[in-house]
Design a protein around this motif. Sequence first.
Motif, mmCIF file in Angstrom:
data_model
loop_
_atom_site.group_PDB
_atom_site.id
_atom_site.type_symbol
_atom_site.label_atom_id
_atom_site.label_comp_id
_atom_site.label_asym_id
_atom_site.label_seq_id
_atom_site.Cartn_x
_atom_site.Cartn_y
_atom_site.Cartn_z
ATOM 1 N N LYS A 153 0.822 -1.211 0.000
ATOM 2 C CA LYS A 153 0.000 0.000 0.000
ATOM 3 C C LYS A 153 0.852 1.256 0.000
ATOM 4 C CE LYS A 153 -4.298 -1.767 1.981
ATOM 5 N NZ LYS A 153 -5.249 -1.722 3.131
ATOM 6 N N GLU A 154 1.995 1.203 0.679
ATOM 7 C CA GLU A 154 2.905 2.354 0.675
ATOM 8 C C GLU A 154 3.363 2.694 -0.734
ATOM 9 O OE1 GLU A 154 6.230 2.020 3.252
ATOM 10 O OE2 GLU A 154 5.026 1.880 5.081
ATOM 11 N N LYS A 155 3.421 1.691 -1.592
ATOM 12 C CA LYS A 155 3.854 1.913 -2.973
ATOM 13 C C LYS A 155 2.666 1.893 -3.945
ATOM 14 C CE LYS A 155 7.771 0.050 -4.264
ATOM 15 N NZ LYS A 155 8.835 -0.960 -4.580
ATOM 16 N N ARG A 156 1.464 1.940 -3.392
ATOM 17 C CA ARG A 156 0.233 1.946 -4.186
ATOM 18 C C ARG A 156 0.174 0.755 -5.138
ATOM 19 N NH1 ARG A 156 0.082 5.510 -7.667
ATOM 20 N NH2 ARG A 156 2.198 6.351 -7.537
ATOM 21 N N GLN A 157 0.630 -0.379 -4.671
ATOM 22 C CA GLN A 157 0.609 -1.603 -5.463
ATOM 23 C C GLN A 157 -0.643 -2.416 -5.141
ATOM 24 O OE1 GLN A 157 4.252 -3.336 -4.148
ATOM 25 N NE2 GLN A 157 5.532 -2.221 -5.592
ATOM 26 N N LYS A 158 -1.094 -3.162 -6.115
ATOM 27 C CA LYS A 158 -2.250 -4.022 -5.939
ATOM 28 C C LYS A 158 -1.802 -5.475 -5.934
ATOM 29 C CE LYS A 158 -6.709 -5.323 -7.942
ATOM 30 N NZ LYS A 158 -7.645 -5.149 -9.105
ATOM 31 N N ILE A 159 -2.227 -6.220 -4.912
ATOM 32 C CA ILE A 159 -1.945 -7.655 -4.843
ATOM 33 C C ILE A 159 -3.236 -8.418 -5.112
ATOM 34 C CG2 ILE A 159 -1.126 -9.565 -3.430
ATOM 35 C CD1 ILE A 159 0.484 -7.618 -1.780
ATOM 36 N N SER A 160 -3.207 -9.301 -6.084
ATOM 37 C CA SER A 160 -4.372 -10.131 -6.383
ATOM 38 C C SER A 160 -4.021 -11.597 -6.162
ATOM 39 C CB SER A 160 -4.852 -9.913 -7.821
ATOM 40 O OG SER A 160 -3.866 -10.348 -8.742
ATOM 41 N N MET A 161 -5.047 -12.396 -5.847
ATOM 42 C CA MET A 161 -4.835 -13.821 -5.565
ATOM 43 C C MET A 161 -5.831 -14.659 -6.361
ATOM 44 S SD MET A 161 -4.430 -13.806 -1.406
ATOM 45 C CE MET A 161 -5.989 -12.953 -1.185
ATOM 46 N N SER A 162 -5.350 -15.759 -6.892
ATOM 47 C CA SER A 162 -6.209 -16.757 -7.507
ATOM 48 C C SER A 162 -5.763 -18.108 -6.955
ATOM 49 C CB SER A 162 -6.082 -16.725 -9.034
ATOM 50 O OG SER A 162 -6.866 -17.752 -9.615
ATOM 51 N N VAL A 163 -6.428 -18.526 -5.880
ATOM 52 C CA VAL A 163 -5.987 -19.711 -5.140
ATOM 53 C C VAL A 163 -7.186 -20.613 -4.868
ATOM 54 C CG1 VAL A 163 -4.764 -20.547 -3.099
ATOM 55 C CG2 VAL A 163 -4.230 -18.280 -4.010
ATOM 56 N N PRO A 164 -7.243 -21.768 -5.524
ATOM 57 C CA PRO A 164 -8.358 -22.689 -5.269
ATOM 58 C C PRO A 164 -8.235 -23.338 -3.892
ATOM 59 C CG PRO A 164 -6.772 -23.695 -6.748
ATOM 60 C CD PRO A 164 -6.312 -22.285 -6.532
ATOM 61 N N GLU A 165 -9.270 -23.955 -3.462
ATOM 62 C CA GLU A 165 -9.291 -24.632 -2.159
ATOM 63 C C GLU A 165 -8.494 -25.927 -2.261
ATOM 64 O OE1 GLU A 165 -9.391 -24.994 1.475
ATOM 65 O OE2 GLU A 165 -10.652 -23.357 0.771
ATOM 66 N N ILE A 166 -7.232 -25.872 -1.854
ATOM 67 C CA ILE A 166 -6.337 -27.029 -1.919
ATOM 68 C C ILE A 166 -5.682 -27.227 -0.562
ATOM 69 C CG2 ILE A 166 -4.397 -28.103 -3.124
ATOM 70 C CD1 ILE A 166 -4.668 -26.001 -5.285
ATOM 71 N N GLU A 167 -5.511 -28.487 -0.193
ATOM 72 C CA GLU A 167 -4.725 -28.835 0.989
ATOM 73 C C GLU A 167 -3.501 -29.627 0.549
ATOM 74 O OE1 GLU A 167 -7.420 -29.123 5.006
ATOM 75 O OE2 GLU A 167 -7.033 -30.951 3.868
ATOM 76 N N VAL A 168 -2.363 -29.335 1.165
ATOM 77 C CA VAL A 168 -1.156 -30.104 0.897
ATOM 78 C C VAL A 168 -0.546 -30.534 2.215
ATOM 79 C CG1 VAL A 168 -0.678 -28.898 -1.262
ATOM 80 C CG2 VAL A 168 0.349 -28.070 0.859
ATOM 81 N N GLN A 169 0.200 -31.613 2.165
ATOM 82 C CA GLN A 169 0.914 -32.084 3.347
ATOM 83 C C GLN A 169 2.286 -31.413 3.337
ATOM 84 O OE1 GLN A 169 1.579 -36.307 3.505
ATOM 85 N NE2 GLN A 169 1.091 -36.389 5.676
ATOM 86 N N ALA A 170 2.459 -30.415 4.212
ATOM 87 C CA ALA A 170 3.658 -29.592 4.145
ATOM 88 C C ALA A 170 3.993 -29.031 5.514
ATOM 89 C CB ALA A 170 3.443 -28.443 3.146
ATOM 90 N N ASP A 171 5.157 -28.418 5.586
ATOM 91 C CA ASP A 171 5.570 -27.686 6.776
ATOM 92 C C ASP A 171 4.998 -26.275 6.645
ATOM 93 O OD1 ASP A 171 7.146 -25.930 8.493
ATOM 94 O OD2 ASP A 171 8.480 -27.643 8.783
ATOM 95 N N ARG A 172 4.040 -25.950 7.469
ATOM 96 C CA ARG A 172 3.308 -24.692 7.332
ATOM 97 C C ARG A 172 4.232 -23.469 7.387
ATOM 98 N NH1 ARG A 172 -1.832 -22.600 8.086
ATOM 99 N NH2 ARG A 172 -1.845 -20.466 8.875
ATOM 100 N N GLN A 173 5.128 -23.440 8.367
ATOM 101 C CA GLN A 173 5.991 -22.267 8.520
ATOM 102 C C GLN A 173 6.941 -22.110 7.345
ATOM 103 O OE1 GLN A 173 5.474 -19.896 10.764
ATOM 104 N NE2 GLN A 173 3.733 -21.185 11.354
ATOM 105 N N LYS A 174 7.430 -23.202 6.801
ATOM 106 C CA LYS A 174 8.326 -23.111 5.658
ATOM 107 C C LYS A 174 7.559 -22.714 4.402
ATOM 108 C CE LYS A 174 11.904 -26.113 7.499
ATOM 109 N NZ LYS A 174 11.396 -25.984 8.874
ATOM 110 N N LEU A 175 6.327 -23.167 4.305
ATOM 111 C CA LEU A 175 5.498 -22.762 3.172
ATOM 112 C C LEU A 175 5.197 -21.263 3.237
ATOM 113 C CD1 LEU A 175 4.285 -24.174 0.741
ATOM 114 C CD2 LEU A 175 2.189 -24.548 2.058
ATOM 115 N N ILE A 176 4.936 -20.766 4.429
ATOM 116 C CA ILE A 176 4.729 -19.325 4.617
ATOM 117 C C ILE A 176 6.002 -18.567 4.229
ATOM 118 C CG2 ILE A 176 4.464 -17.524 6.378
ATOM 119 C CD1 ILE A 176 2.469 -19.370 7.793
#
Length: 210
Positions: A74-97
């Motif tokens: 927002k400080e740079k007036r940028q727009k973030i858009s997401m296209s993410v279907p409902e998916i579950e994966v077996q992963a390390d949550r913190q590393k994925l973040i």
Amino acid sequence: PPRSTLSPSSAASDVYKRQYLYNIEQSARQLEKLINRMLELARIDGKKIELSLEWVRIPEVVSEVVKSLEPEAKEKRQKISMSVPEIEVQADRQKLIAIFSNLVSNAIKYTPEGGKIDINVEDRGEDIRACVADTGIGIPEEHLPKIFERFYMADTSLTRKSGSLGLGLSIVKEYVKLHGGIVWARSEVGKGSEFFFTIPKRRKAIKKGA
């Protein structure tokens, strides 16, 4: 109202001191980040990192990352858009973040004011493919094969000013590999970049190199 007792020279001195302290604080934070990332890479090299696997909702992870980084965009007036279907994966949550955070943070950093960042995730059956695309400065073709190497940065005026450590993408690569996936990028100078990674939906708990 009472007038300020500060002389112009005293006020200027206070501003200088605040800026000086701010610069020290920023340098300390950069140093702390560098140390933490070096320690993380050392643990990876020493095969001392294990995945803490759980079923993770990808939309939840992406939303969390975007929420944490949205103030910078927002400080740079940028727009973030997401296209993410409902998916579950077996992963390390913190590393994925961490993977998504590094990619989105880079997109914000190297995209001019008013630009756009798109986050797309595709369900491919056995795995997922994610893409973080931006309308930023782009990366020269000759640099693309090296951008995931440690401490490597394309030498541009913006990268020099950014204070980047050149470790974020190498950590992304290692975390993706730990999950059994791959990472790559496409880019065109002046038009933006796309960073891709895949990870399997189901993964056994293993150490790097196992």
